[in-house]
Design a protein around this motif. Structure first.
Motif, PDB file in Angstrom:
ATOM      1  N   ALA A   1       0.842  -1.196   0.000  1.00 56.73           N
ATOM      2  CA  ALA A   1       0.000   0.000   0.000  1.00 56.73           C
ATOM      3  C   ALA A   1       0.880   1.250   0.000  1.00 56.73           C
ATOM      4  O   ALA A   1       2.072   1.191   0.305  1.00 56.73           O
ATOM      5  CB  ALA A   1      -0.920   0.000   1.212  1.00 56.73           C
TER       6      ALA A   1
ATOM      7  N   PRO B   1      -4.600   3.219   3.673  1.00 57.33           N
ATOM      8  CA  PRO B   1      -3.655   2.527   2.798  1.00 57.33           C
ATOM      9  C   PRO B   1      -4.262   2.346   1.405  1.00 57.33           C
ATOM     10  O   PRO B   1      -5.374   1.855   1.268  1.00 57.33           O
ATOM     11  CB  PRO B   1      -3.448   1.180   3.496  1.00 57.33           C
TER      12      PRO B   1
ATOM     13  N   THR C   1      -3.965   0.906  -2.525  1.00 55.70           N
ATOM     14  CA  THR C   1      -3.278  -0.078  -3.369  1.00 55.70           C
ATOM     15  C   THR C   1      -2.710   0.559  -4.626  1.00 55.70           C
ATOM     16  O   THR C   1      -1.881  -0.036  -5.298  1.00 55.70           O
ATOM     17  CB  THR C   1      -4.224  -1.231  -3.759  1.00 55.70           C
TER      18      THR C   1
ATOM     19  N   VAL D   1       4.319   0.939   2.050  1.00 52.96           N
ATOM     20  CA  VAL D   1       4.304   0.126   3.263  1.00 52.96           C
ATOM     21  C   VAL D   1       3.938  -1.319   2.954  1.00 52.96           C
ATOM     22  O   VAL D   1       3.273  -1.607   1.959  1.00 52.96           O
ATOM     23  CB  VAL D   1       3.329   0.709   4.314  1.00 52.96           C
ATOM     24  N   ASN D   2       4.362  -2.218   3.849  1.00 49.83           N
ATOM     25  CA  ASN D   2       4.058  -3.632   3.646  1.00 49.83           C
ATOM     26  C   ASN D   2       2.877  -4.120   4.487  1.00 49.83           C
ATOM     27  O   ASN D   2       2.518  -5.283   4.436  1.00 49.83           O
ATOM     28  CB  ASN D   2       5.289  -4.501   3.902  1.00 49.83           C
ATOM     29  N   LEU D   3       2.289  -3.231   5.269  1.00 48.42           N
ATOM     30  CA  LEU D   3       1.095  -3.509   6.082  1.00 48.42           C
ATOM     31  C   LEU D   3       1.313  -4.574   7.153  1.00 48.42           C
ATOM     32  O   LEU D   3       0.379  -5.275   7.541  1.00 48.42           O
ATOM     33  CB  LEU D   3      -0.096  -3.893   5.192  1.00 48.42           C
ATOM     34  N   ASN D   4       2.530  -4.678   7.689  1.00 51.27           N
ATOM     35  CA  ASN D   4       2.762  -5.660   8.742  1.00 51.27           C
ATOM     36  C   ASN D   4       2.674  -5.044  10.145  1.00 51.27           C
ATOM     37  O   ASN D   4       3.066  -5.664  11.125  1.00 51.27           O
ATOM     38  CB  ASN D   4       4.106  -6.368   8.551  1.00 51.27           C
ATOM     39  N   ASP D   5       2.154  -3.819  10.236  1.00 48.57           N
ATOM     40  CA  ASP D   5       1.988  -3.103  11.507  1.00 48.57           C
ATOM     41  C   ASP D   5       3.301  -2.832  12.233  1.00 48.57           C
ATOM     42  O   ASP D   5       3.330  -2.714  13.452  1.00 48.57           O
ATOM     43  CB  ASP D   5       1.004  -3.833  12.428  1.00 48.57           C
TER      44      ASP D   5
ATOM     45  N   ASP E   1       9.179  -0.732   5.386  1.00 54.41           N
ATOM     46  CA  ASP E   1       8.470   0.438   4.866  1.00 54.41           C
ATOM     47  C   ASP E   1       9.495   1.495   4.462  1.00 54.41           C
ATOM     48  O   ASP E   1      10.611   1.509   4.959  1.00 54.41           O
ATOM     49  CB  ASP E   1       7.534   1.028   5.924  1.00 54.41           C
TER      50      ASP E   1
END
Length: 126
Positions: free
Chosen positions: A30, A72, A74, A101-105, A110
């Protein structure tokens, strides 16, 4: 990242301001961004953004209006309408930042970048 296909603005004219976040490495899940346009004299907010794309919104903070991502996204392209200020305003600078970002929190994996774009006021010829 911040691309306007002009180097000068025509006072009162409407433009589309487009931010494209370009990945430097990896495969971001994202993207996000934030942008503001300030009058060079005094760094005054022009409050001239409107009609954000579906993945963008306008936000107010500290008395200033920003264009930014809704969440986020796409897609890495964000757009907003910008109305150039009145004659006699002088130079305007856009300040933009984007992130992938890779959206892994977590922040690992990122990346973010920032840029500016300066526009001079086009002089009118009579």
């Amino acid at each position: 990242m911040c691309v306007l296909l002009v180097t000068k603005y025509t006072p009162g004219k409407s433009y589309t301001a487009r931010v494209t976040v370009v990945k430097a490495a990896g495969d971001p899940a994202a993207y996000g961004f934030q942008m503001i346009a300030l009058k060079d004299a005094g760094n005054t907010d022009l409050k001239a953004f409107s009609s954000p794309s579906a993945n963008a919104q306008l936000a107010n903070a500290g008395g200033r209006t920003y264009a930014e991502h809704k969440g986020p996204s796409t897609t890495n392209v964000f757009e907003v309408a910008w109305k150039a200020p009145a004659t006699g305003t002088g130079g305007v600078t856009f300040y933009a930042a984007g992130d992938g970002v890779n959206l892994n929190d977590a922040s690992g994996g990122d990346a973010a970048a920032k840029t500016t774009l300066h526009l001079d006021e086009a002089s009118s010829v009579t």
